[in-house]
Design an enzyme around this catalytic site. Structure first.
Site, PDB file in Angstrom:
ATOM      1  N   CYS A  66       0.795  -1.137   0.146  1.00 16.03           N
ATOM      2  CA  CYS A  66      -0.072   0.019   0.171  1.00 16.03           C
ATOM      3  C   CYS A  66       1.019   1.317  -0.144  1.00 16.03           C
ATOM      4  O   CYS A  66       2.352   1.278  -0.001  1.00 16.03           O
ATOM      5  CB  CYS A  66      -1.060   0.037   1.148  1.00 16.03           C
ATOM      6  SG  CYS A  66      -1.883  -1.456   1.485  1.00 16.03           S
ATOM      7  N   ARG A 105      -4.924   1.429  -0.862  1.00 21.03           N
ATOM      8  CA  ARG A 105      -4.729   0.322  -0.555  1.00 21.03           C
ATOM      9  C   ARG A 105      -4.409  -0.774  -1.629  1.00 21.03           C
ATOM     10  O   ARG A 105      -5.334  -0.449  -2.727  1.00 21.03           O
ATOM     11  CB  ARG A 105      -5.965  -0.592   0.301  1.00 21.03           C
ATOM     12  CG  ARG A 105      -6.069  -1.775   0.679  1.00 21.03           C
ATOM     13  CD  ARG A 105      -7.172  -2.310   0.925  1.00 21.03           C
ATOM     14  NE  ARG A 105      -7.124  -3.815   1.530  1.00 21.03           N
ATOM     15  CZ  ARG A 105      -8.354  -4.333   2.113  1.00 21.03           C
ATOM     16  NH1 ARG A 105      -9.500  -3.740   1.878  1.00 21.03           N
ATOM     17  NH2 ARG A 105      -8.175  -5.515   2.357  1.00 21.03           N
ATOM     18  N   ILE A 120      -4.104  -7.383  -0.666  1.00 19.71           N
ATOM     19  CA  ILE A 120      -3.279  -8.637  -0.809  1.00 19.71           C
ATOM     20  C   ILE A 120      -4.025  -9.736   0.176  1.00 19.71           C
ATOM     21  O   ILE A 120      -4.178 -11.092  -0.107  1.00 19.71           O
ATOM     22  CB  ILE A 120      -1.987  -8.497  -0.401  1.00 19.71           C
ATOM     23  CG1 ILE A 120      -1.240  -7.246  -1.579  1.00 19.71           C
ATOM     24  CG2 ILE A 120      -1.017  -9.813  -0.611  1.00 19.71           C
ATOM     25  CD1 ILE A 120      -1.278  -7.787  -2.893  1.00 19.71           C
ATOM     26  N   ASN A 134       1.832  -0.255   5.609  1.00 18.03           N
ATOM     27  CA  ASN A 134       2.209  -0.593   4.087  1.00 18.03           C
ATOM     28  C   ASN A 134       3.186  -1.784   4.292  1.00 18.03           C
ATOM     29  O   ASN A 134       4.294  -1.768   4.968  1.00 18.03           O
ATOM     30  CB  ASN A 134       3.176   0.493   3.561  1.00 18.03           C
ATOM     31  CG  ASN A 134       3.962   0.120   2.169  1.00 18.03           C
ATOM     32  OD1 ASN A 134       3.406  -0.938   1.600  1.00 18.03           O
ATOM     33  ND2 ASN A 134       4.898   0.583   1.975  1.00 18.03           N
ATOM     34  N   GLY A 135       3.079  -2.900   3.743  1.00 17.86           N
ATOM     35  CA  GLY A 135       3.731  -4.152   3.704  1.00 17.86           C
ATOM     36  C   GLY A 135       2.984  -5.240   4.164  1.00 17.86           C
ATOM     37  O   GLY A 135       1.628  -5.448   3.876  1.00 17.86           O
ATOM     38  N   GLU A 136       3.776  -6.467   4.679  1.00 20.56           N
ATOM     39  CA  GLU A 136       3.223  -7.757   4.970  1.00 20.56           C
ATOM     40  C   GLU A 136       3.945  -8.246   6.112  1.00 20.56           C
ATOM     41  O   GLU A 136       5.165  -8.130   6.237  1.00 20.56           O
ATOM     42  CB  GLU A 136       3.364  -8.738   3.919  1.00 20.56           C
ATOM     43  CG  GLU A 136       2.733  -8.173   2.449  1.00 20.56           C
ATOM     44  CD  GLU A 136       1.292  -8.111   2.457  1.00 20.56           C
ATOM     45  OE1 GLU A 136       0.632  -8.836   3.363  1.00 20.56           O
ATOM     46  OE2 GLU A 136       0.699  -7.488   1.501  1.00 20.56           O
ATOM     47  N   SER A 178      11.129 -11.904  -5.277  1.00 21.40           N
ATOM     48  CA  SER A 178      12.444 -11.529  -5.986  1.00 21.40           C
ATOM     49  C   SER A 178      13.525 -12.214  -5.243  1.00 21.40           C
ATOM     50  O   SER A 178      13.566 -12.649  -4.044  1.00 21.40           O
ATOM     51  CB  SER A 178      12.573 -10.048  -5.753  1.00 21.40           C
ATOM     52  OG  SER A 178      13.653  -9.848  -6.033  1.00 21.40           O
ATOM     53  N   GLY A 179      14.809 -12.447  -6.005  1.00 18.92           N
ATOM     54  CA  GLY A 179      15.890 -12.964  -5.494  1.00 18.92           C
ATOM     55  C   GLY A 179      17.120 -12.239  -4.962  1.00 18.92           C
ATOM     56  O   GLY A 179      18.096 -12.537  -4.606  1.00 18.92           O
TER      57      GLY A 179
END
Length: 655
Positions: free
Chosen positions: A2, A53, A56, A79-81, A380-381
């Site tokens: 977000c 927003r 997710i 904002n984030g997880e 992502s790596g």
């Protein structure tokens, strides 16, 4: 993922006007959150929080933000997880009894944990990436926080008596109090690094919150227009020190087993979403490891995405395709034309919001744009090079310093002059002949540029000075920027460095607190969020990071090659021959384009009269480099790209 923003005006405000302002600030972040918008205001306290927003987890209205805690005390814009939020819920229920949950979002989990355990303890128990603003209605305090490694951005600063904060600078610019004075000292740092390191920003008085810290501002501080100092809740320096003090003592097999266990745990947690999830796949060690562990834990083919280029020097798509076939992923690739890539360039100033000149921002945006057509979340790596010693400059800097220690200073300048006699193109031609006799894993790209960079650092008198030379674009940026004095950064403050004896290990630690959060993670965040794509980085799970720093260096670097232990994990899933090849990086042929299809664009931006009129840069060294680059005498693509990005940003955003 977000966008968060807000302001605190301690003298109070008109609610209707403030509501319009916070909506305007939040709408500036619509790309970060196209699914919903919200605001929360307290006119008496002078606080306003805004949110955009990207849904997710918990796509229902129960996940809307800003969100008020069950007791009504706290309000959060997040904002984030939080990947372990279900574990936190179970722990909270075990300690506190049944909780009347309204939904299943991680934001609600955070608020409930903060009420039960307090703010700092909640952060310590959380596994995730985030930037947040928390308002305590009882004590009238505002707390800003950022995740441990700096995956999510957060800017803040006082402007004309108002505290502004947000995920991106464009949200702050939408407030009428924003001044927009260019910080010339920060601009000098930009020309050294091609990015502006935290805590600085391009604007005077606006700061980036450092990773792993939180900042609490009380009402007394707000009345005085001050913020205090950020407080660390997780210290990378302490992680490094603890790992060196108590290193891993098991066998190589046991080390690989533990690394795989931690990576599986991180990948599994980051695959959880209520929307489609995929992964970027370059075919290199890092991204292939992430995808292999995703596929090993998935009942269906993982969606993977790769960008290809028709220029062999920059193309790795066929390697990624081979890996995808072996793992059985649902793979999508797009071969990009120069026209498609160059069409991104005019978008860069507004996409990155402040000068940012890592040219791999172009393919990063293109692969994010490709992925967003199919998924909402991509793994992502990133992070493997910093944690496991993957960058070739670690080896080059180490070798150069060992040579310099035994070389009289009187010889260093003549050697540097000899190396500079031939142009980078001439060195490249010579190296292409010799590389046929070199093992593939030891071959390098852009050899001539690296030779000239080597010539520039031969006068260094410490290993850190050698490294600063390697990672610097403009070696004396304060001479380029009028009125600038280059401020200190993490690379010039050895007293703040983690206590690591081996030079290569020390460089990895420095990159983790500088290049990784301020370049790599900025590049990925802005490119992906520019198309409303959430990115997640399993290698930067803090448990993986902490374990990596218990590993002896010979489990990371062995036989002149980095990522040794990470490779051992990968070889359990993918044949070695599919991933062992020279590292190409992720770029585009900027130097060639500047002599060809981008020449008119560049010459307009490098107009001497307009540069002098603006009053920021001394045009003479720039124009000399431009002439030498056009003639092929020197390859100045990185220096020139810095100037071009700055000039494009100045005319587009700062105007």
């Amino acid at each position: 993922m977000c966008g968060v923003t807000g302001f605190w005006q301690p003298t109070g405000y008109s609610e209707e006007q403030a509501r319009q302002t916070i909506r305007r600030m939040a709408d500036a972040l619509i790309h970060r959150g196209p699914d919903d918008a919200g605001e929360w205001l307290d006119a008496a306290a002078g606080i306003a929080l805004g949110h955009r927003r990207l849904a997710i987890l918990d796509l229902s209205p129960a996940g809307r933000q800003p969100m008020v805690s069950a007791s009504g005390r706290y309000v959060i814009a997040f904002n984030g997880e939080i990947y372990n939020h279900l574990d936190l819920r179970r722990l909270l229920e075990a300690q506190e009894g049944a909780v009347a949950w309204r939904g299943h979002s991680d934001t609600e989990t955070l608020l409930a944990c903060i009420e039960a355990w307090g703010f700092e303890e909640t952060l310590r128990r959380s596994v995730g990436m985030f930037a947040l603003a928390l308002w305590d209605r009882d004590t009238r305090t505002l707390t800003l926080a950022r995740d441990r490694l700096g995956e999510k951005p957060l800017y803040y600063g006082w402007q004309r008596g108002v505290l502004l904060f947000g995920s991106e600078l464009k949200a702050l610019r939408a407030h009428p109090a924003f001044g927009g004075e260019i910080d010339r000292d920060a601009l000098a740092l930009f020309f050294r690094h091609s990015y502006i390191p935290a805590p600085y920003s391009i604007y005077r008085g606006i700061h980036k919150l450092l990773p792993g810290t939180y900042l609490t501002i009380n009402e007394v501080q707000a009345q005085g227009g001050v913020t205090g100092r950020p407080v660390p809740y997780w210290s990378f320096a302490q992680v490094v020190e603890a790992g060196q003090r108590q290193p891993f003592r098991g066998s190589e097999t046991e080390a690989a087993d533990e690394l795989e266990r931690l990576l599986r745990q991180a990948v599994a947690g980051q695959m959880v979403a209520d929307v489609p999830v995929g992964a970027f796949l370059s075919g290199g060690i890092d991204s292939t490891t992430v995808v292999a562990l995703m596929q090993a834990q998935s009942a269906r083919p993982v969606r993977t995405f790769t960008i290809g280029f028709h220029e062999d020097e920059y193309n790795e798509a066929h390697h990624a395709n081979a890996v995808a076939r072996h793992l059985g992923t649902d793979h999508t690739e797009l071969y990009v034309t120069p026209e498609q890539a160059m069409a991104v360039i005019p978008r860069l100033p507004t996409l990155y919001d402040e000068p940012f000149a890592d040219s791999s921002q172009v393919p990063t945006f293109l692969v994010a744009e490709l992925a967003r057509q199919h998924v909402t979340v991509c793994l992502s790596g990133d992070g493997g090079d910093e944690l496991f010693g993957g960058y070739s400059r670690y080896f080059r800097a180490y070798s150069v310093w060992r040579w310099l220690k035994w070389t009289p200073e009187a010889l260093r300048t003549p050697v540097g002059s000899l190396l500079s006699v031939w142009s980078p193109e001439a060195w490249n031609r010579l190296f292409s002949i010799g590389s046929r006799l070199t093992p593939p894993r030891n071959r390098q790209t852009n050899f001539g540029y690296k030779i000239h960079r080597l010539a520039e650092v031969l006068t260094a008198r410490s290993p850190e000075a050698v490294y600063l030379g390697f990672v610097s674009h403009w070696q004396s940026p304060a001479k380029l920027v009028y009125g600038a004095g280059e401020p200190p950064s993490v690379l010039t403050q050895p007293e703040a460095w983690p206590p690591v004896d081996d030079f290569r290990h020390r460089l990895m630690a420095l990159d983790t607190v500088s290049y990784l959060p301020d370049d790599i993670l900025v590049k990925v965040d802005r490119a992906a969020m520019g198309v409303s794509l959430e990115t997640r980085v399993p290698l930067l799970d803090h448990r993986v990071v902490e374990f990596s720093w218990t590993l002896p260096l010979d489990l990371k670097i062995r036989g002149g090659q980095g990522k040794w232990l990470l490779r051992q994990v990968l070889y359990r899933h993918v044949p070695q021959e599919l991933v062992e090849r020279p590292k190409k990086g992720f770029g585009v042929p900027i130097g060639h384009w500047l002599r060809g299809p981008l020449r008119d664009w560049a010459e307009d931006l490098l107009d001497e009269h307009r540069m002098r009129e603006a009053g920021y840069l001394n045009p003479q060294p720039v124009l000399r480099m431009w002439a030498e680059h056009l003639s092929g005498q020197r390859d100045w693509q990185f220096h020139l790209w810095d100037v071009l990005i700055w000039e494009a940003w100045r005319r587009t955003v700062a105007a």
